[in-house]
Design an enzyme around this catalytic site. Structure first.
Site, short mmCIF file in Angstrom:
data_model
loop_
_atom_site.label_atom_id
_atom_site.label_comp_id
_atom_site.label_asym_id
_atom_site.label_seq_id
_atom_site.Cartn_x
_atom_site.Cartn_y
_atom_site.Cartn_z
N GLY A 3 105.56 9.59 32.49
CA GLY A 3 105.60 10.51 31.36
C GLY A 3 104.93 11.85 31.61
O GLY A 3 104.48 12.17 32.71
N GLN A 4 104.88 12.63 30.52
CA GLN A 4 104.36 13.99 30.55
C GLN A 4 102.94 14.03 29.99
O GLN A 4 102.25 13.02 29.95
CB GLN A 4 105.31 14.89 29.74
CG GLN A 4 106.70 15.03 30.32
CD GLN A 4 106.78 16.16 31.34
OE1 GLN A 4 105.83 16.93 31.52
NE2 GLN A 4 107.92 16.27 32.01
N GLY A 21 102.90 5.24 27.85
CA GLY A 21 102.92 5.65 29.25
C GLY A 21 102.43 4.49 30.09
O GLY A 21 101.29 4.05 29.94
N ALA A 53 99.11 4.38 23.00
CA ALA A 53 98.05 4.98 22.18
C ALA A 53 98.57 5.18 20.76
O ALA A 53 99.59 5.84 20.55
CB ALA A 53 97.60 6.32 22.77
N CYS A 93 104.12 15.12 25.09
CA CYS A 93 105.10 14.33 25.85
C CYS A 93 106.21 15.20 26.42
O CYS A 93 107.31 14.71 26.73
CB CYS A 93 105.68 13.21 24.99
SG CYS A 93 104.41 12.10 24.33
N THR A 128 99.84 14.19 27.41
CA THR A 128 99.46 13.73 26.08
C THR A 128 97.96 13.97 25.90
O THR A 128 97.27 14.43 26.81
CB THR A 128 99.82 12.26 25.85
OG1 THR A 128 99.71 11.97 24.45
CG2 THR A 128 98.91 11.32 26.62
N TYR A 129 97.49 13.65 24.70
CA TYR A 129 96.08 13.85 24.36
C TYR A 129 95.46 12.52 23.97
O TYR A 129 96.09 11.69 23.31
CB TYR A 129 95.96 14.84 23.19
CG TYR A 129 94.56 14.94 22.62
CD1 TYR A 129 93.54 15.56 23.33
CD2 TYR A 129 94.26 14.41 21.37
CE1 TYR A 129 92.25 15.65 22.81
CE2 TYR A 129 92.99 14.50 20.84
CZ TYR A 129 91.98 15.11 21.57
OH TYR A 129 90.72 15.18 21.05
N HIS A 130 94.21 12.32 24.39
CA HIS A 130 93.41 11.18 23.93
C HIS A 130 92.13 11.73 23.31
O HIS A 130 91.55 12.71 23.80
CB HIS A 130 93.03 10.26 25.09
CG HIS A 130 94.20 9.57 25.72
ND1 HIS A 130 95.06 8.75 25.02
CD2 HIS A 130 94.65 9.58 27.00
CE1 HIS A 130 95.98 8.27 25.84
NE2 HIS A 130 95.76 8.78 27.05
#
Length: 241
Positions: A79-80, A176, A189, A205, A82-84
């Site tokens: 995948g591309q 992901g 997530a 994403c 992302t944020y956590h």
């Protein structure tokens, strides 16, 4: 499947880890996966992380619009970007798919189904979108059961996948994964109660303009602990053989 293997396939040990360092957690998942043998029990790790962006193997730098002071971490999941961040429930299934008896496509479907059932617990209807893994909700009515025009549908064999259409939708869960020697790590997530501003600094994403939501912004008041327990139970059920 032998009796001991069948017994192991029915077991998914849940570990609620709380706040963990992202890079240390990835290293621990890699060590667990590389050290597995036929007798290793499957595990499900659930945690949350400090704020950071992660770039998957397909990640492109132009999807990082303005990361600012939030760290960017390259990782080996699919995948591309992302944020956590705090308030997000991150679940990492560490499974032996060969022992469980299903393939990657079904594995993804089962994870998404667990998220949909988790949202259902909170009175929210989750949806899939053709060509875009993850789970989405209607922005105008998150509780609506009406089917999406964008839902995955049977296509003529050989026909190209349509461009994902996110009209009227917000993404609430991102997926992901990584599979190594038929064993999984990384995962999913679910946004519970977050500061969503960092999503404005990226194309989530890899999709420009994709809106991101969490349970709190669509009217669900819950805690991280409750959301983690519900998602954990659902993953234990849906990932069983």
């Amino acid at each position: 499947m032998s009796a001991p293997a069948a017994e192991l396939a029915q077991t998914l040990d849940l570990r609620l880890l709380g706040r963990t360092d992202y890079e240390a957690t990835v290293q621990a998942m890699q060590a667990f996966t590389s050290g597995r043998d036929a007798g290793t029990r499957d595990e499900l790790w659930i945690c949350e992380h400090a704020p950071h962006f992660t770039q998957g193997l397909a990640g492109k730098s132009d999807h990082l619009l303005n990361p600012g002071d939030i760290p960017v971490v390259a990782t080996n999941r699919g995948g591309q970007v992302t944020y956590h961040g705090p308030g997000q429930v991150v679940a990492y299934p560490l499974l032996d798919l060969q022992r469980l008896g299903y393939f990657v496509k079904e594995y993804v479907f089962r994870i998404e189904d667990a998220v949909i059932r988790t949202l259902e617990h909170f009175g929210i209807t989750g949806h899939r979108v053709e060509g875009a893994p993850g789970i989405y909700v209607r922005l105008d009515d998150p509780r609506s059961h009406a089917m999406l025009a964008q839902r995955p549908q049977l296509r003529v064999p050989g026909s190209p996948a349509p461009q994902p259409d996110f009209s009227g939708l917000g993404k609430i869960a991102a997926l992901g994964i990584k599979v190594s020697r038929h064993c999984t790590y990384h995962g999913v997530a679910l946004n519970a109660a977050m500061d969503l501003e960092p999503y404005e600094r990226i194309n989530p994403c890899g999709y420009a303009g994709l809106q991101t939501v969490d349970l709190s912004t669509i009217g669900v008041q819950t805690t991280w602990d409750e959301a983690a327990r519900v998602l954990g139970r659902q993953l234990q059920r849906r990932l069983a053989p």
